[in-house]
Write an enzyme that holds these catalytic residues in place. Structure first.
Site, PDB file in Angstrom:
ATOM      1  N   GLU A 124      -0.463  52.753  49.594  1.00  0.00           N
ATOM      2  CA  GLU A 124      -1.807  53.287  49.837  1.00  0.00           C
ATOM      3  C   GLU A 124      -1.621  54.477  50.747  1.00  0.00           C
ATOM      4  O   GLU A 124      -1.257  54.331  51.919  1.00  0.00           O
ATOM      5  CB  GLU A 124      -2.705  52.207  50.459  1.00  0.00           C
ATOM      6  CG  GLU A 124      -4.188  52.560  50.423  1.00  0.00           C
ATOM      7  CD  GLU A 124      -4.637  53.322  51.644  1.00  0.00           C
ATOM      8  OE1 GLU A 124      -4.775  54.568  51.525  1.00  0.00           O
ATOM      9  OE2 GLU A 124      -4.835  52.704  52.697  1.00  0.00           O
TER      10      GLU A 124
ATOM     11  N   LYS B 128       5.789  45.445  60.100  1.00  0.00           N
ATOM     12  CA  LYS B 128       6.188  46.493  61.042  1.00  0.00           C
ATOM     13  C   LYS B 128       4.972  47.342  61.381  1.00  0.00           C
ATOM     14  O   LYS B 128       4.605  48.261  60.660  1.00  0.00           O
ATOM     15  CB  LYS B 128       7.287  47.385  60.464  1.00  0.00           C
ATOM     16  CG  LYS B 128       7.897  48.319  61.509  1.00  0.00           C
ATOM     17  CD  LYS B 128       8.456  49.586  60.923  1.00  0.00           C
ATOM     18  CE  LYS B 128       7.408  50.612  60.609  1.00  0.00           C
ATOM     19  NZ  LYS B 128       6.714  51.156  61.811  1.00  0.00           N
TER      20      LYS B 128
ATOM     21  N   GLU C  87      -4.756  66.901  54.179  1.00  0.00           N
ATOM     22  CA  GLU C  87      -5.391  65.847  54.967  1.00  0.00           C
ATOM     23  C   GLU C  87      -5.226  66.150  56.453  1.00  0.00           C
ATOM     24  O   GLU C  87      -4.115  66.209  56.963  1.00  0.00           O
ATOM     25  CB  GLU C  87      -4.784  64.487  54.637  1.00  0.00           C
ATOM     26  CG  GLU C  87      -5.494  63.338  55.316  1.00  0.00           C
ATOM     27  CD  GLU C  87      -4.944  61.982  54.894  1.00  0.00           C
ATOM     28  OE1 GLU C  87      -5.738  61.048  54.711  1.00  0.00           O
ATOM     29  OE2 GLU C  87      -3.713  61.869  54.745  1.00  0.00           O
TER      30      GLU C  87
END
Length: 485
Positions: A253, A179, A386
């Site tokens: 990850e 996906k 982030e």
């Protein structure tokens, strides 16, 4: 290239291009211009279900009885088909997400084919069954494919991140439902075209571009045996919780907020030469980007000036121009996110020393100036969260131990670097930083070594021969002594 050439309104399922069940589409926009690039179909939970069931049939069909050598042969043909498309694929990804073309050639052109070749070689040289003596006779220790893999990938490095999952999965004998992210909906079709040309058996690789709801359906589908996900930590927490509830294997990850530790004996020319790969790679849209620069007080002004000058010297523009070193953000939403963090930095006690705005002369597309804040307290949001854009913070420290403490003062642990004239000293510091990867005087990902994060940066490892472990199950068969030879 007209947008009609890039319309992609079908999915690759069970070896064929099929019409989506839901009929939803989106217009994909070019990052450098904001203009239409093509139209892409978006899948639903029903489309995911069809793809998963195709993968399940393939797993228990001829693919399930292939030898490692047979899989390796098909994977090498797949690699050749991707390599033949590398130039066009690289340019397409750069148009989708703003990646500078040289970087795109490396990660979206060359790397996917290289990974297929690497895992083809690896699986041929990896014993999947061995007998060992036991108290009652012998035990045959066997490694078998984990089953159907749901691979969910982001938009920042779409081709290589997909292949980091597909290649070891195929080598192990698994089947895959991929996906891709809607932001880079168009380039996923290249994988389907190359797989068909290579003769990959129907259902072994299925590709459905879709958003979060369909992604959630993939994660929770009863026929999926493993999820391999790259993306945000927030999404990873949700996926990990669901996989835990279902007792389902997963590799996650996730995000990063890595540190570049400049020691007091560092050669600044070496450090500056490495900033492109370590800190500003892909316009800062890189999970391993070392966007927190930690500088010794004794050389603090030097480091700040060097980073600020590097940012000011970066060339902004269309990522297809080889002279450009900083392209646009991948989407308008990402641009707004980055600008929001820049505003936070301006309102904090930090000092803006470079950038901080939309660039003049680039009214179209989603560009932002490479931005550097100095005198940043490590507790500030711009140092802890982030940002995923070209926004760098510089923070002073007193001793090596203080630098390690600051580097580790983060919920993340994915990348990092240490800069020094004494490599042994740099390695000693690197060993103390809680992170999955770290470089000394450079940062360049090694596709032959395990990659992944500590803490909130993820679970499990991709790349290297170690990645195969995530796609194989161990089985012990208790047998007679003759089996052990």
């Amino acid at each position: 290239m007209d947008s009609t050439e890039l319309d992609r309104t079908r999915f690759y399922v069970e070896g064929q291009w099929v019409t989506p069940l839901a009929g939803d589409t989106q217009v994909s926009l070019e990052a450098a211009t904001g203009k239409p690039l093509g139209t892409a179909a978006l899948g639903s939970a029903a489309d995911i279900d069809v793809a998963v069931r195709a993968a399940e049939r393939a797993l228990h069909g001829p693919w399930g009885s292939t030898t490692a050598a047979e899989r390796a042969t098909i994977m090498r043909r797949f690699a050749e088909a991707l390599a033949a498309r590398a130039d066009n694929t690289s340019a397409l990804v750069s148009r989708e997400n703003g990646m500078p073309i040289a970087l795109s050639h490396a990660f979206n052109g060359a790397a996917p084919a290289g990974l297929l070749q690497m895992y083809a070689d690896t699986i041929e040289s990896t014993p999947l069954e061995r007998a060992r003596p036991s108290q009652a006779g012998s035990t045959i220790v066997r490694r078998e494919p984990v089953g159907v893999v749901g691979a969910i990938t982001p938009w920042n490095y779409p081709q290589v991140l997909a292949m980091m999952k597909i290649a070891p999965a195929l080598a192990a004998g698994c089947t895959v439902v991929l996906k891709p992210a809607p932001e880079t909906a168009l380039d996923g079709y290249v994988l389907g075209e190359a797989a068909a040309e290579a003769g990959l058996p129907p259902g072994v690789l299925n590709i459905v571009v879709a958003g979060r709801e369909a992604g959630a359906a993939l994660v929770s589908h009863p026929l999926v045996d493993k999820i391999a996900f790259t993306g945000s930590t927030a999404a990873g927490r949700i996926i990990g919780a669901e996989c835990g509830r279902l007792i389902r294997r997963c590799t996650l990850e996730l995000g990063g907020k890595s540190a570049a530790v400049v020691l007091d004996d560092a050669d600044l020319a070496t450090f500056v030469a490495g900033l492109g790969d370590a800190t500003f790679q892909n316009n800062g849209q890189t999970c391993t980007a070392q966007t927190r620069v930690l500088a010794p007080r004794s050389r603090y002004s030097e480091v700040v000036d060097a980073v600020a000058q590097y940012a000011r010297d970066m060339v902004l523009g269309n990522p297809l121009d080889p002279a450009v070193t900083c392209g646009p953000m991948a989407s308008e939403a990402q641009l707004e996110r980055v600008l929001g963090y820049i505003d936070l930095g301006k309102k904090s006690g930090s000092k803006l020393v470079a950038g901080g705005a939309r660039p003049a002369g680039l009214p179209d597309g989603w560009f932002v100036e490479p931005t550097v804040f100095a005198d940043v307290d490590n507790s500030e949001r711009i140092a802890q969260e982030e940002i995923f854009g070209p926004v760098i913070t510089v923070t002073p420290y007193d001793t090596d131990d203080d630098a390690v403490r600051l580097a580790n003062d983060s919920e993340y642990g994915l990348g990092g670097s240490v800069w020094t004239s004494d490599e042994d000293r740099g390695i000693a510091v690197a060993r103390k930083v809680r992170t999955g990867t770290i470089g000394v005087n450079y940062y360049m990902q090694d596709l032959g070594a395990p990659f992944g994060g500590m803490k909130s940066s993820g679970i499990g490892r991709e790349l290297g021969p170690e990645a195969l472990d995530g796609y194989l199950e161990y089985k012990s068969i208790y047998a007679g002594a003759a089996q052990a030879g």
